[in-house]
Scaffold this motif. Structure first.
Motif, PDB file in Angstrom:
ATOM      1  N   HIS A   1       1.059  -1.090   0.286  1.00 10.02           N
ATOM      2  CA  HIS A   1       0.281  -0.073  -0.184  1.00 10.02           C
ATOM      3  C   HIS A   1       0.682   1.381   0.379  1.00 10.02           C
ATOM      4  CE1 HIS A   1      -4.608  -0.804   0.163  1.00 10.02           C
ATOM      5  NE2 HIS A   1      -4.099  -1.926   1.087  1.00 10.02           N
ATOM      6  N   THR A   2       0.696   1.988  -1.011  1.00  8.21           N
ATOM      7  CA  THR A   2       1.225   3.635  -0.995  1.00  8.21           C
ATOM      8  C   THR A   2      -0.432   4.854   0.053  1.00  8.21           C
ATOM      9  OG1 THR A   2       0.419   3.755  -2.755  1.00  8.21           O
ATOM     10  CG2 THR A   2       1.946   2.996  -2.597  1.00  8.21           C
TER      11      THR A   2
ATOM     12  N   LEU B   1      -3.936   3.975  -0.346  1.00  5.31           N
ATOM     13  CA  LEU B   1      -4.860   3.883   0.884  1.00  5.31           C
ATOM     14  C   LEU B   1      -5.867   4.478   0.838  1.00  5.31           C
ATOM     15  CD1 LEU B   1      -2.378   4.075   3.867  1.00  5.31           C
ATOM     16  CD2 LEU B   1      -4.352   2.007   3.215  1.00  5.31           C
ATOM     17  N   LEU B   2      -5.661   5.977   0.160  1.00  4.88           N
ATOM     18  CA  LEU B   2      -7.586   6.775  -0.079  1.00  4.88           C
ATOM     19  C   LEU B   2      -7.778   5.811  -1.306  1.00  4.88           C
ATOM     20  CD1 LEU B   2      -5.015  10.156  -0.903  1.00  4.88           C
ATOM     21  CD2 LEU B   2      -6.363   9.842   1.541  1.00  4.88           C
ATOM     22  N   ALA B   3      -7.501   5.818  -1.585  1.00  6.44           N
ATOM     23  CA  ALA B   3      -8.337   4.725  -2.722  1.00  6.44           C
ATOM     24  C   ALA B   3      -8.815   3.537  -1.464  1.00  6.44           C
ATOM     25  CB  ALA B   3      -7.759   3.925  -3.850  1.00  6.44           C
ATOM     26  N   LEU B   4      -8.545   2.860  -0.872  1.00  7.63           N
ATOM     27  CA  LEU B   4      -9.781   2.453  -0.358  1.00  7.63           C
ATOM     28  C   LEU B   4     -10.197   2.628   0.623  1.00  7.63           C
ATOM     29  CD1 LEU B   4      -9.681  -0.921   0.877  1.00  7.63           C
ATOM     30  CD2 LEU B   4      -8.170  -0.622   2.631  1.00  7.63           C
ATOM     31  N   TYR B   5      -9.887   4.211   1.031  1.00  9.67           N
ATOM     32  CA  TYR B   5     -10.481   4.287   1.809  1.00  9.67           C
ATOM     33  C   TYR B   5     -11.626   5.412   1.476  1.00  9.67           C
ATOM     34  CZ  TYR B   5     -11.301   8.257   6.304  1.00  9.67           C
ATOM     35  OH  TYR B   5     -12.182   8.710   7.403  1.00  9.67           O
TER      36      TYR B   5
ATOM     37  N   PHE C   1      -7.257  -4.262  -0.901  1.00 14.70           N
ATOM     38  CA  PHE C   1      -7.240  -3.448  -1.851  1.00 14.70           C
ATOM     39  C   PHE C   1      -8.418  -3.004  -2.858  1.00 14.70           C
ATOM     40  CE2 PHE C   1      -2.797  -4.440  -1.138  1.00 14.70           C
ATOM     41  CZ  PHE C   1      -2.480  -3.015  -1.621  1.00 14.70           C
ATOM     42  N   ALA C   2      -8.115  -1.725  -3.519  1.00 23.44           N
ATOM     43  CA  ALA C   2     -10.211  -0.636  -3.784  1.00 23.44           C
ATOM     44  C   ALA C   2     -10.092  -1.916  -4.733  1.00 23.44           C
ATOM     45  CB  ALA C   2      -9.090   0.007  -3.935  1.00 23.44           C
TER      46      ALA C   2
END
Length: 341
Positions: A89-90, A94-98, A137-138
């Motif tokens: 994760h980068t 992480l923003l995409a997952l959030y 992951f997203a």
């Protein structure tokens, strides 16, 4: 007349004989006063800015570690039994997952007791057979109604993001009885504090009301007649009601109707079109037409499209989301008698 006062001139202070280490640049210098901590004003300014940045970073890390998102990630790592489900994760991923996580909350009405949607995996966390594990992951997750997700089980049709069991380590094993707080600390170490802090900064992650409520209610388990596990299993809305019950007043709850099934399916198909090479995005215009006709059914005395056809197309759409190859002709054949294509 009094005698004039004697004029005195201030003598320059002598530098102290001691040698100190500057708190900023860490170089040795001779201070002018005993309280001087920096060799020059620039070092003092730089150090104060650094201290402020460190305090902000510590606050952001704490907010992440007490957020509902972090507790959800820890739960997923516990279900998989491995920290490697977050490997690679980068800040951006992480923003995409959030974003997926927030959409999941939105679809469910932000904590309503009647949860309609689950967080589904394209590649299962624990497939029926095979040595690959679905990761967090997203591109491997989507929001799906509870029933199709349960019917799908742990089958695997293709696509998604995964990791081979051979690429996992015993040191990253997560047991079923490990506390969520402990898992969160391990996740932070695994991802790296710098990555987590930068993510928390960009996502503006805040401590969850849920964690605050649970921390308060844990003190009153006997009065509530509940176990700790039962308390943690409660929805956010239910926790608010329990808190109000203890306070002796009725809870004020903000509710949301969430999202309709076709709206969620269309949203997730559009998002996954970026990851899928089989043209899932081409299903969207057909589903948008069907969504309009399904809504018109409520205003008409005669069904424009039979409900069984609507349900069949929706179920097919969720199978495609789970990884089944998208077949545009199949959907057209189902809808051809009822709508112009």
């Amino acid at each position: 007349m009094g005698l004039p006062k004697k004029q005195t001139t201030a003598k320059p202070r002598k530098k102290l004989n001691t040698v100190k280490t500057c708190r900023g640049c860490r170089k040795s210098y001779r201070p002018n006063t005993a309280s001087q901590a920096f060799c020059n004003p620039e070092c003092k300014t730089t150090r104060q800015a650094s201290d402020k940045r460190k305090a902000l970073d510590a606050s952001r890390l704490e907010r992440f570690m007490t957020s509902a998102f972090a507790y959800w990630m820890a739960g997923e790592a516990q279900r998989a039994g491995r920290l490697e489900i977050v490997k690679g994760h980068t800040v951006e991923s992480l923003l995409a997952l959030y974003d997926v996580y927030k959409y999941y909350l939105r679809a469910n009405g932000y904590g309503d007791d009647n949860r309609l949607y689950a967080m589904a995996h394209v590649h299962p966390v624990k497939p029926a057979d095979g040595d690959y594990i679905g990761v967090l992951f997203a591109e491997n997750l989507f929001v799906c109604p509870e029933l199709p997700n349960k019917q799908h089980g742990n089958q695997y049709f293709g696509y998604g993001k995964c990791i081979h069991r051979a690429h996992t380590s015993a040191a990253n094993f997560v047991s079923e009885d490990e506390s969520r707080k402990s898992i969160i600390r391990r996740v932070v170490r695994y991802l790296g504090e710098d990555v987590v802090v930068e993510f928390a900064k960009k996502a503006k992650v805040q401590p969850t009301r849920r964690i605050k409520r649970i921390s308060h209610l844990e003190l009153f388990l006997d009065e509530l007649g509940m176990t700790l596990d039962e308390l943690h299993a409660c929805s956010t809305v239910k926790l608010g009601k329990l808190q109000a019950q203890l306070a002796g007043k009725e809870a004020f709850v903000i509710t949301s109707s969430g999202k309709d099934q076709f709206g969620v399916l269309i949203h997730e198909l559009q998002r996954h079109a970026e990851f899928r090479p089989d043209g899932v995005g081409e299903l969207v215009p057909l589903l948008e037409q069907l969504q309009e006709l399904a809504a018109a059914n409520f205003l008409s005395s005669v069904e424009i499209v039979p409900q069984r056809v609507i349900d069949k197309v929706a179920l097919y759409g969720w199978k495609v989301m789970h990884g089944q190859q998208a077949d545009l002709d199949h959907v057209r054949d189902l809808l051809r008698p009822y709508m112009p294509l």
